[in-house]
Structure formats: C-alpha cells, structure tokens
Design a protein around this motif. Structure first.
Motif, PDB file in Angstrom:
ATOM      1  N   VAL A  19       0.840  -1.210   0.000  1.00 52.10           N
ATOM      2  CA  VAL A  19       0.000   0.000   0.000  1.00 52.10           C
ATOM      3  C   VAL A  19       0.871   1.254   0.000  1.00 52.10           C
ATOM      4  O   VAL A  19       0.635   2.196  -0.761  1.00 52.10           O
ATOM      5  N   ILE A  22       2.325   1.883  -3.473  1.00 50.02           N
ATOM      6  CA  ILE A  22       1.338   2.400  -4.428  1.00 50.02           C
ATOM      7  C   ILE A  22       1.049   3.870  -4.155  1.00 50.02           C
ATOM      8  O   ILE A  22       1.060   4.717  -5.053  1.00 50.02           O
ATOM      9  N   LEU A  23       0.819   4.199  -2.889  1.00 50.10           N
ATOM     10  CA  LEU A  23       0.437   5.573  -2.560  1.00 50.10           C
ATOM     11  C   LEU A  23       1.562   6.561  -2.819  1.00 50.10           C
ATOM     12  O   LEU A  23       1.329   7.638  -3.357  1.00 50.10           O
ATOM     13  N   THR A  26       1.856   7.186  -6.579  1.00 53.06           N
ATOM     14  CA  THR A  26       0.808   8.073  -7.097  1.00 53.06           C
ATOM     15  C   THR A  26       1.038   9.513  -6.666  1.00 53.06           C
ATOM     16  O   THR A  26       0.923  10.439  -7.476  1.00 53.06           O
ATOM     17  N   ALA A  27       1.359   9.696  -5.388  1.00 50.37           N
ATOM     18  CA  ALA A  27       1.538  11.058  -4.879  1.00 50.37           C
ATOM     19  C   ALA A  27       2.655  11.760  -5.638  1.00 50.37           C
ATOM     20  O   ALA A  27       2.520  12.917  -6.028  1.00 50.37           O
ATOM     21  N   LEU A  30       1.461  12.677  -9.228  1.00 52.85           N
ATOM     22  CA  LEU A  30       0.431  13.705  -9.362  1.00 52.85           C
ATOM     23  C   LEU A  30       0.851  15.053  -8.778  1.00 52.85           C
ATOM     24  O   LEU A  30       0.202  16.062  -8.997  1.00 52.85           O
ATOM     25  N   ILE A  33       1.070  18.266 -11.021  1.00 54.48           N
ATOM     26  CA  ILE A  33      -0.243  18.737 -11.482  1.00 54.48           C
ATOM     27  C   ILE A  33      -0.975  19.441 -10.353  1.00 54.48           C
ATOM     28  O   ILE A  33      -1.571  20.501 -10.529  1.00 54.48           O
ATOM     29  N   GLN A  34      -0.895  18.862  -9.151  1.00 53.48           N
ATOM     30  CA  GLN A  34      -1.588  19.463  -8.006  1.00 53.48           C
ATOM     31  C   GLN A  34      -1.003  20.824  -7.665  1.00 53.48           C
ATOM     32  O   GLN A  34      -1.737  21.780  -7.400  1.00 53.48           O
TER      33      GLN A  34
END
Lengths: 239, 215
Positions: A19, A22-23, A26-27, A30, A33-34
């Motif tokens: 987990v 994966i997190l 992704t963080a 992204l 963009i954020q």
C-alpha cells in the motif's frame, strides 16, 4: 486455516509495504499537477482583484501580461524594497509568524489596459473554522480600494462563507484605509444591511455578514494586520 | 454472461436502490449525506467517489477473503479503504481541483463512511469478487440516489439553482420571482435541513412499503 502470529505479522507487513509503495508512487506522479492547480488558483485570485477574469488555460499568460516579473516586488515592514526574493513564491503564513521587522511582504503592481497602476496586497487571516485569505487592490494613491477578493477554507456555507461573494466584496471598492495620514484600515460593522452607514463610517467601513460574526471579525483583523505591514511603503509612495 | 447478470446478481444492484437502501433503510453514511448536499455538483462527485471506492474495496477484500487473518480483518479492511480513498483524493486534487476544494475534508472522511466497512464486513468477506463488485456498485448507487435527491432539493430551495459537473450553475428560479418578494430558504443550506430531507424520504419510503416498518 492455520493463522499463527507469524502469519499475521507477515501478512500485515507485506500489505502495508504494498500500500505504501502504491500511494507514494501516485503522490509523486500527481504532485506537479496538483501544485500547478494551486498556483493557477492564486494567479486567478490576484487577477480578479483588479477585475481581470481569467480561465485556467490563460491565467499564466494574463498574469505575465498585466503583472510582469518586474512588477512583483518584495518589501519589508520599514517600507523599503527587498531584492533577491520571488514575490509570488513567498509563503505569507511563514512571514506573518516572524517579528514585524523581519517580514518579507509581496506586493504586485498590475498595469491595466488603460495604463493605470494598481497595487495588489495579499492578505491572510483566521476565520471561524480555518484560514481566510484575499487580495486587495489599491489605486495609485495607495489609499483607495480598487477591488477586493476574499476566499476561505471552510467557513459556514451561507454565512461566513459569503465573504467570497460579490455582494460582500463590492462595498469595499472606493473605501479608503487612511484618515488623513492616520492608518485606520477597514472596519466591518455588525447590524445588518446599512450598518456601516448608520455607524457614520461610510469612508472606512463596510457591512458585516449577519450570522457570520466571527468570520467578519476575523476578516477585519486580517485587513488591519496585513495592511499594517504596508503602511510605511504606502506612505513613502502615496501621491 | 447470462450467469453474470443472473436475477440473484441483479438484485445486488437493485435492492440497495430501494428496500435495502444504505442511507434510508440501513441508516449508514448519514454524516457525509448531510455535509456535501448543499449543491448538486459536490454531491455527484462524492457519490461517484464513494461508489468507486466501495466497488474496488469490495473486490479487493473478496479476492483476499481466504487469506485475511480473521483476528486483524478489520485492520485489513481499513487499510484497503484508506488506500483507495487517498488515491481518489489525490486524483481529485490533480484533475478536479475546484470540486476537491468544495469536498475538502469529506473525501478523506469516506474512510470512516459506515457503508464501506459495513459492506466489506457483511458481504465481501463471504462472497466471490463479481457479486461483491455488484454489491459495491449497488450500495454506492443507493447512496448516490439519496445524495442527489437531497442535494437537488436543497439547492433549488436554498440557492434557487442547480449546479451540474461540467455545466456550471444554472439559475432555476427566475429573477421575476425574487422581484415579487420570493426569497431563498436560508435553512436549506444549513446541515439540519439535510437531516430533515433525509427524514422525509425515509417517511415516504416507509409509508409506501409497510415491510420496512419495525414492529
């Protein structure tokens, strides 16, 4: 099925590692963009304080057109310009936490289509539930408000949250923050529609939001605290 | 294919829309239903987010159901839900920034939404992945249905408009009404009114379906 303690420990560890992987992946992916979203929103807020409406797509372009890099200055509370810092990247929260004489304060000067210069001051304060912020644009007398934009993180919908509505922001236009040479900021008057007028404060006062007292008071304190930092600069440049 | 959408499987989707609705019958997930229903747009995004998280969490837990140690199954369920919710939150922040600002903390609070834990514990742990997926979609849709009904009611009477994703805000009540003295109901945009609207839905549903009334 056998479920020994070892099995449970291994199961939990493996699950958590997967987990976490994966997190964090992704963080990381992204994040750019954020961060760009936050930046665009800030630009749009700054521009709308001088009445320029922009879309997500053209915000950056408009920003460079109306407020070029050279017009984004950093000043100290003594009123002198500080070199070597990017005004746009300054974290106002950190600066306001510093002692007054060490603060670096951003000031944006927009040149409108008609050639007029407007000085835009960023604001940050506390509402009822969380931070509130905004931008005030001044005419080149550094006294009369040309435009105001406020926003909030989580004020009560329909009450304090209305500080981001036009009906609350519009009355700020034309108000002055100096009485003669005395800095008085802008007062927010309780008591419903026309409260500022009844209090005889039409020059430096606006109506508060009924039911949004704490947000209104917070906004008043925000104006006083943040604008106070610019008084020396304004006094030096006022026409 | 016919087996995949057998009558029994389809019931997994249709039941939560009506007689087994997570909000009005199981009375789960009320908290977020109160918070995000001031406008229709955040309600729809919230509903989609919950449905997606619920369907995938159901599938993941169902796939793992024979390996999950029963003593830590609640923790496993929470980790799966939390991971999916954080993914949704990150994606919204990147691609639907305005909406994510409106939903603010409530996306994170999907983790504590009772519908999710309830369905994982009650269904996914004992069923195969496909029925679990359908159960997730069904319960998510049941949640979505109530959320949208409440949000439409509250936005029309509270703000006089409807805000749809991609379309922006549309004024429904003409200016002439306001000129004649009509005014928006301020109570509608406050949380208590969501509770009252949900209460009215529950009342109507039980009045029509006597089986739902507890003896």
């Amino acid at each position: 099925m056998k479920q020994t303690n070892t099995y449970i420990f291994i199961y939990a560890s493996v699950m958590v590692i997967i987990v976490a992987a994966i997190l964090s992946f992704t963080a990381e992916k992204l994040k750019p963009i954020q961060e760009n979203n936050v930046k665009i929103e800030k630009i749009q807020n700054i521009l709308s304080s001088v009445g320029i409406q922009s879309t997500k797509e053209n915000a950056e372009e408009m920003f460079n057109k109306y407020i070029p890099e050279s017009n984004r200055i950093v000043i100290g509370a003594d009123g002198n310009v500080k070199e070597g810092q990017a005004a746009f990247d300054i974290d106002l929260k950190k600066e306001l936490a510093k002692p007054e004489n060490q603060r670096s304060l951003p000031l944006f000067v927009a040149t409108l289509d008609n050639g007029e210069n407007k000085a835009i001051v960023p604001l940050l304060g506390k509402g009822l539930w969380g931070p509130i912020w905004g931008y005030l644009a001044f005419n080149d007398d550094y006294n009369t408000i040309f435009g105001a934009v406020f926003d909030h993180k989580g004020e009560t919908p329909g009450l304090g949250a209305d500080i981001n509505k036009e009906w609350f922001q519009k009355p700020f236009i034309g108000k002055t923050i100096f009485d003669g040479s005395q800095f008085v900021s802008i007062a927010v008057h309780k008591g419903g529609h026309g409260a500022a007028e009844r209090a005889g404060d039409t020059k430096h006062g606006v109506d508060a939001i009924s039911g949004g007292t704490i947000t209104s008071k917070g906004l008043q304190a925000m104006l006083k605290d943040c604008l106070g930092n610019y008084v020396n600069y304004f006094n030096n440049h006022k026409k | 294919m016919s087996e995949m959408f057998s009558k029994k499987n389809l019931k997994l989707i249709t039941n939560p829309l009506g007689e087994d609705n997570p909000i009005t019958v199981q009375v789960l997930g009320i908290c977020s239903a109160l918070a995000v229903t001031v406008k229709v747009e955040p309600a729809i995004v919230m509903a989609i987010s919950v449905t997606a998280v619920l369907a995938f969490a159901n599938v993941i837990i169902s796939l793992l159901r024979n390996t999950i140690p029963s003593r830590i199954r609640i923790i496993v369920q929470l980790v799966v839900i939390a991971a999916l919710v954080i993914l949704v939150d990150q994606i919204l922040k990147a691609y639907a920034y305005d909406v994510s600002k409106q939903l603010s903390v409530f996306v994170g609070l999907i983790i504590t939404n009772c519908i999710l834990m309830g369905r994982l514990e009650a269904f996914a742990l004992g069923n195969k992945p496909w029925p679990s997926f359908l159960d997730g979609i069904g319960n998510g849709s049941g949640y979505a249905l109530i959320l949208v009904i409440v949000a439409v009611t509250r936005e029309i009477f509270g703000s006089g408009s409807i805000t749809l994703p991609g379309f922006g805000e549309m004024k429904l009540i003409p200016q002439a009404f306001y000129d004649m003295g009509y005014s928006n109901n301020g109570l509608m945009i406050l949380p208590p009114m969501a509770l009252i609207v949900v209460g009215i839905i529950i009342w109507v549903q039980r009045a029509r379906n006597k089986e739902l009334i507890e003896s």
